[in-house]
Design a protein around this motif. Structure first.
Motif, PDB file in Angstrom:
ATOM      1  N   THR A 152      67.582  42.414  30.671  1.00 40.15           N
ATOM      2  CA  THR A 152      67.057  41.154  31.224  1.00 40.15           C
ATOM      3  C   THR A 152      66.442  41.356  32.601  1.00 40.15           C
ATOM      4  N   ASN A 153      66.897  42.405  33.318  1.00 43.33           N
ATOM      5  CA  ASN A 153      66.377  42.651  34.663  1.00 43.33           C
ATOM      6  C   ASN A 153      66.158  44.145  34.886  1.00 43.33           C
ATOM      7  N   ALA A 154      65.119  44.441  35.647  1.00 41.87           N
ATOM      8  CA  ALA A 154      64.836  45.814  36.045  1.00 41.87           C
ATOM      9  C   ALA A 154      64.403  45.807  37.505  1.00 41.87           C
ATOM     10  N   THR A 155      65.087  46.566  38.327  1.00 45.48           N
ATOM     11  CA  THR A 155      64.758  46.655  39.750  1.00 45.48           C
ATOM     12  C   THR A 155      63.930  47.907  39.993  1.00 45.48           C
ATOM     13  N   MET A 156      62.745  47.716  40.581  1.00 42.96           N
ATOM     14  CA  MET A 156      61.814  48.824  40.758  1.00 42.96           C
ATOM     15  C   MET A 156      61.809  49.325  42.201  1.00 42.96           C
TER      16      MET A 156
END
Length: 419
Positions: A166-170
């Protein structure tokens, strides 16, 4: 005609010879028991976790009453044995004080230093005789160790279910030194298969509800000194709505604003049956080599590939999707008086009034030692010392036997004098 009474001096001599027999017999019995203890030590020199014993005898209370030697008992030595590496991840050696706590099929509790364990058909950690190793359980939701009442430890063989992303931190840094691409020029059209239409690209693997891996590619095109156009594709298919996003970097290199996003740097990208939010809020632009990495919260199905036991006794399963799950923690038992434990079969002990109750704790706490996985503790038997003890006991036995022989000859002479 009545028989004449024996000479009192002869009777007195007979009594002394009888006492001598008692002394020699006690010596033979003592030496025999000592040899028995030594033999048991030697026989178990290769028994994992075995603790040797010493035989004690004492002088009788008085020469007018009990004579010779009396058995005072055996003393068990709980000194540390050498630790030897093994190939079994469930072999565990204790370095320091403490004992493993195991439960039998009847619920009986015993303690041992033998750390050779394996899994049974139900996933319980057991020893060679099927006794279950006990320790502290774990909270299924939080993963926290539940210190308290010990329970039989198990290692789950069940696969981990997939977790949808649901989330991806780049973590992204674009290179400010790259040339500008004129996206307004006639004939320009972005294409993920044409590297001349974009400046940088990166790929992030995410997972849908079925645990299927999906590749999300993001493409960064430098439009001006501070503006970058961003496109996305899922498994090679361009995301159409919106067709692109725009990032603007400030003079300090930090992301200043973005268009087509709900919050600065947040890209909502539809992936299969879910929407993944890519957080680019920490993106930056500097005169350095392009760098991109991502941390996403999903995973595919996880098959158990192994387990390990830490020095603190925590058992952790490792899975093919990179996840780790705590299964429980071994508990160590300590006693005020180890020598007061009752030895039982299978190289185990039970607590007694003399030993005091077991005090359970995590390894390394309350005076207990640490653990070494894939290792076992050797018996604390020094064969050289045992051989010396055996020679000494054998000589005592032979000397006492010779004394009995001589006393028998003297007794026979006394009997003949009496007659």
């Amino acid at each position: 005609m009545s028989k004449k009474c024996a000479d009192p001096s002869v009777l007195n001599q007979f009594s002394k010879e009888h006492m001598a027999f008692q002394i020699d017999t006690s010596s033979i019995n003592s030496a025999s028991k000592r040899l028995e203890v030594i033999g048991n030590n030697v026989a178990n020199a290769n028994t994992v976790g075995f603790k040797g014993s010493d035989f004690d005898d004492v002088l009788a209370t008085s020469m007018s009453g009990d004579v010779g030697t009396k058995k005072a008992g055996t003393r068990q030595s709980f000194t540390q044995g050498n630790i030897t590496a093994s190939s079994n991840p469930l072999d565990v050696a204790i370095s320091g004080k403490g004992m493993f706590r195991v439960e039998g099929a009847d619920g009986g509790v015993s303690y041992t230093r033998n750390g050779q364990f394996k899994l049974d058909k139900d996933g319980f950690v057991v020893n060679a005789t099927g006794d279950k190793l006990t320790g502290f359980g774990v909270d299924a939701k939080s993963g926290a160790i539940l210190a308290g009442v010990p329970i039989p430890l198990t290692i789950s063989q069940t696969d981990l279910p997939p977790i949808v992303t649901t989330n991806a931190t780049m973590d992204l840094t674009v290179d400010s030194r790259e040339p500008v691409i004129d996206t307004a020029a006639a004939g320009y059209s972005f294409s993920q298969t044409d590297p001349s239409t974009y400046t940088h690209s990166t790929t992030t693997t995410v997972y849908n509800k079925l645990g299927e891996a999906m590749d999300v590619q993001t493409f960064f095109t430098k439009k001006s000194a501070t503006d970058w156009e961003v496109h996305a594709a899922v498994n090679g298919q361009l995301v159409k709505a919106p067709a692109s996003w725009n990032f603007t970097f400030g003079a300090n290199g930090a992301l200043a604003s973005s268009t087509g996003t709900t919050t600065t740097g947040a890209l909502s990208i539809p992936v299969s049956d879910a929407v993944v939010t890519f957080d680019f809020s920490k993106a930056s632009q500097f005169g350095s080599t392009f760098k991109a990495s991502a941390v996403q919260d999903g995973s595919g199905i996880g098959q158990m590939v192994g387990y390990k036991i830490g020095s603190d006794g925590v058992i952790t399963n490792r899975y093919s999707n990179g996840k780790s799950v705590i299964q429980g923690q071994l508990a160590l038992a300590n006693f005020k008086n180890l020598e007061g434990l009752n030895p039982t079969e299978n190289n185990q002990w039970t607590e007694s009034v003399s030993s005091g109750p077991a005090v359970l704790s995590k390894p390394g706490e309350s005076g207990t030692g640490s653990l070494e996985a894939s290792a076992t503790e050797d018996a604390n038997i020094d064969l050289t010392t045992e051989m010396i003890k055996m020679i000494s006991a054998q000589r005592v036995y032979q000397a006492a036997a010779e004394m009995v022989k001589k006393q028998d000859e003297i007794m026979q002479t006394v009997v003949n004098i009496g007659n």
